[in-house]
Design an enzyme around this catalytic site. Structure first.
Site, mmCIF file in Angstrom:
data_model
loop_
_atom_site.group_PDB
_atom_site.id
_atom_site.type_symbol
_atom_site.label_atom_id
_atom_site.label_comp_id
_atom_site.label_asym_id
_atom_site.label_seq_id
_atom_site.Cartn_x
_atom_site.Cartn_y
_atom_site.Cartn_z
ATOM 1 N N SER A 18 -11.022 11.706 7.852
ATOM 2 C CA SER A 18 -10.371 11.376 9.122
ATOM 3 C C SER A 18 -10.205 9.862 9.267
ATOM 4 O O SER A 18 -11.104 9.095 8.917
ATOM 5 C CB SER A 18 -11.195 11.894 10.296
ATOM 6 O OG SER A 18 -10.569 11.532 11.519
ATOM 7 N N GLU A 49 -3.119 -2.998 -2.685
ATOM 8 C CA GLU A 49 -3.116 -2.821 -4.138
ATOM 9 C C GLU A 49 -4.264 -1.925 -4.580
ATOM 10 O O GLU A 49 -4.095 -1.068 -5.457
ATOM 11 C CB GLU A 49 -3.216 -4.192 -4.814
ATOM 12 C CG GLU A 49 -3.115 -4.131 -6.317
ATOM 13 C CD GLU A 49 -3.174 -5.513 -6.940
ATOM 14 O OE1 GLU A 49 -2.229 -6.309 -6.747
ATOM 15 O OE2 GLU A 49 -4.190 -5.822 -7.616
ATOM 16 N N ARG A 102 -4.375 -7.232 -1.075
ATOM 17 C CA ARG A 102 -5.358 -6.784 -2.067
ATOM 18 C C ARG A 102 -5.898 -5.393 -1.717
ATOM 19 O O ARG A 102 -6.202 -4.589 -2.611
ATOM 20 C CB ARG A 102 -6.513 -7.793 -2.180
ATOM 21 C CG ARG A 102 -6.129 -9.133 -2.799
ATOM 22 C CD ARG A 102 -5.425 -9.017 -4.134
ATOM 23 N NE ARG A 102 -5.017 -10.320 -4.667
ATOM 24 C CZ ARG A 102 -3.880 -10.943 -4.355
ATOM 25 N NH1 ARG A 102 -3.010 -10.418 -3.503
ATOM 26 N NH2 ARG A 102 -3.589 -12.114 -4.904
#
Lengths: 150, 150, 150, 150, 150, 150, 150, 150, 150, 150
Positions: C118, C95, C92
């Site tokens: 960073s 995604e 998830r």
């Protein structure tokens, strides 16, 4: 006798463990065998074959047995698996090539003509440059120009 | 008006064509805009955004129109496709990393501790070193050390 | 002596087993060693090196032997194999990056200029936010902005 | 009539060009349509469908024609190609997941039980946190916990 | 003690062997522990964690020892390797998605709006439907609709 | 005459645009041509060849010209590119197969013996099931069992 | 008896170790069994099956036991993993094909018509050619032309 | 002027078409420009830059315009896409390397020591050898040995 | 008891070794168990489950123990890894499909309509056809046509 | 003149369109030019070069112009992209090879010795075999055996 030669990966793991347990730096090892720093580190990680003498000096220094020394002398199959290349410390070099690789190609052709920087007649230097804004890692690739020559 | 910005790839192709037809070297262009050689070459190939002034100087020098200049100023999506990375001239650098990458990682950690060489606070130099056995391509990666800091 | 250092994967498997068998939460372990929660969990899974003291505290708490502690102190090769990244709980996040990554890039450039967040000077926080419509997982990525600086 | 709908990629390219030429920030656009910043940016880049009103407000603001507005309203196929995911600004998030993903999975299961953070009932916040040691990019992923429920 | 938890793969191999040698069907096992058929099969193959009671019932029924039971209770990393997905029996489902996936997406959006079928709040049923032209495999995916909600 | 047949992708794009502009649902179109809902949607997206009559009915309904109708009748090369398969709405089905695929294989073999569910003698149903806790997407895969038969 | 045949990889590792420890060159081994140099080397590395006599001669020469000889006689599954193909010494051949492969195809078709160079009715020669500018590696691929013949 | 240089792919397609329509062999073209056969073919397919004179001779011979000549002189990005490498005529060379590559590596190291055959200081010869059992394709790779030299 | 079933790979390796050591051909084994040649070979290599009787006959013939027989009866996960598919003997079939696959698709649709050749209701025959110009390998794929039927 | 030759893909698309619009079967076309069915289909799809006469006969029959005929005569780069290979009608052949490939290899070696079935001196037959249980697709691969011969 049917024994095989210890793999370079196994030999490197033994070198790395012994180095840490003895508290030796890579440059102390390189000094011991009188070879350049990056070359020595790379050879001990399995990327270059060592001479009889180098392999014995290293194993004496690190108290490793003959099987490791024999492996260090063997001809390597060079390269690094992709998973290791995405470790952040190594990946920054990969990313730098993705950003600057085509520019370096243009500059090589512009300055030298059609050809390449050799990765065989080649040395790498590693240095720490003090800088008040934060010390710098300075790595120099230095290879002989080879022109495409039929 | 629904026009889009010229792609960095298209702009670079126009820069490359104009450079060749005018017989200008990359260092002549870099000098013209007063910027470092590798940076300038890389920016013109689409890897860095230029300032208004830089983009205009380049387009004046190469007689390219405003659409190219606008593209040179745009924020890039950086990187190079895999096919280009296997061109022999670029691949030698890739191969060098495959051989020396793990050694450079060991040396960075040994000298600096846990961290990386920045690829952002970073510069690359390109030089030709004369050598009686054949001139050498010397490329220096120089990046600020960044330690893993929570 | 030719022994190698226990792999980070093996050490993590021992930590995970001991944690479950003792019924300790990750935050109880983090508290014990006085380090941030996500950092500690990540370090014990093999992504960060621990100090001598941290490694000993953890092994004392979980009754693990010195070989595990030594492995926890070793410098890791960071990263996670692709198969693990498709576990639904991790995927998830993957995604979310595929959907919001380009937007985050636009916003970083719009707000800060050309540069990156960073991932080294960086921390991650994990929290549970109570919500009547279902409690929420809240993960904060907090990294220093680094501008492209030649 | 056989016309197709303008692709989301083409619409996004027109939005990006118009935004730059008008000198508008993403937050000014988000404000104009009264929607959250990351959502708006992401929708304009093609990852979310807009409402009739949102699409018309944006196109009025940026002086884009109806074909763009229609595309902005269309249902997207979400995701980003791999080449874009290796742009350094986006890649740092990918790298952070490779380093911290398994730790986040452990913490979600430890705190909530077996389940996931939803990437659908989900919001992302973007902020700049001033810091004397360098301002910070702070990105918050906030999703509803969903337990595996048969 | 430094022992690790038996891997889910090893536990599944032991369950499968014991099931075959005892001549038990998956539905007899599911019945024994009072859980749905597909869930039980999937859990025993390593895709769901079992409760203390479920794991003990299964191991009693199949005469497997505590190490298996402990593994069955552990939190899995879910997923299946690509090689297994091309086994013909599994591949037909993969092929069906390649053919009907975009249509299912269109229908979900047309009927429910922008969102997804949850794969977490989700159940799968498996049935044999007698048919004079050849019995049929009937598999039902039943997941809660989740709308994209910021 | 050297003309080619319009690609299925181009025909689908025209169908999708016309459907949206006329405000027709996929089920209204399916009803018009008297074919099952998932089959019709899939055929119009390019995964099944239509009959002469079906293709003409659809093009009349959507006011599309003969080139589209001819394309809809052509034999497809079936399948969906990987990028589309990671769209979240489609990916949930992919993920469900990664989690439940091996269990479905076990159950097919346990119930029917060695063989597969046909993906050719096969139908898919799509339904919305009202549920007070949130309506559900219910997709049924229904294929003839085929035993390995020499 | 349930024993398996030693893998070709294991047999090759034993041959390589014995060769190095005895200080024999590949050509001395090839001479011993009266077979061509490249064929012999390749067979001992596992790419060709040896005859009973060849396998026994080699094992006598290198003092290897019968299990190695049996493995050397077995039918191989031919090929080399990708990681090995990127070793620099092998990669130069790969690169040469990437540069000259399409030219060789053109020349084969131009000279012989539609067909291929057989890789089965085929031999490879290896030679060192002295050259004042540096000795040369000369590798000859010599295969029967096979025309596409229905 | 904003024109770009014609791509090497486009130039090659024009050379190939003109060659076929004029019924010229590659060796007639090579002879015309006084260059080696494989080099010339490869250069015209886009893998080597031509000199001003060579490019003009070729374009005169084939009646191609200046844009083609300019493209033939440009510095190439060398390499061939994977799809082309699996054409059967080219693939036989790829297969031969997969079978004999590791043997060639062993022989190079055994004969020359640690190093490579250069693919830059390198030539390829192509010949047809008459043979009563079927004529043979004979391809010779001839490259300077380069030893790993720091 | 916690034992697992011997893997199909291990069982196949034992069958292959025993076959070679006894000097039996695959057709002698097939004859012994009264099953078709290709089916039997394929089953013994792990691609089909055997009956109790078949597995016992084979193990009696080859003097293999019960663990092998049990493995031969188990339900396989079918398929072959990519590395094996590039072995030259197998690859020629892969190449033939790459060349003739689209033609076979056209011919199936032209002759039978929209559908496939079943790979389940399917048999393969293998024969040697004597030919004065060189004997021929003749492999026949024979599968039931299955039309797309909703 | 700078024109290129029409690509094989474009020519095939024109052949396919003309064939459908004229209602001709592939076997009618093959008969017209007096060539085998599978060969002809494959050649028209771009996998074999046609003779002058064949190309002209086909173009006359299908009323296609000279550019198509010229393309049909050109030397192809053979092969099929991976996406097409997963079309279900083609994939069943791929799957059959994944299941039976290693068995065919064993049988070729057992019957003929070390070697391959040629894919060049090779023909494919396609037939429909009537069967009361459903007609069958019968495809025969018939290639000359080539022994590994140095």
């Amino acid at each position: 006798m049917n024994d095989t030669i210890m793999s370079k990966t196994d030999a490197a793991a033994r070198v790395v463990a012994a180095r840490l347990r003895r508290g030796l730096s890579w440059s102390e090892i390189a000094e011991e065998i009188g070879s350049p720093l990056v070359w020595t580190t790379s050879a001990l990680l399995g990327q270059h074959p060592m001479t009889q003498e180098q392999s014995e000096q290293v194993c004496r220094l690190l108290d490793l047995d003959d099987a490791v020394a024999e492996s260090l002398r063997a001809q390597p199959s060079r390269g690094t698996d992709q998973a290791t290349m995405t470790d952040p410390t190594i990946y920054r070099f990969v990313e730098a090539l993705a950003v600057y690789g085509p520019a370096l190609k243009e500059l090589i052709h512009d300055e030298f003509g059609d050809g390449i920087m050799s990765a065989i007649n080649f040395r790498v230097d590693f240095a720490r440059h003090p800088d008040p804004a934060g010390d710098r890692v300075v790595v120099t690739f230095d290879g002989k120009f080879l022109d495409y020559r039929w």
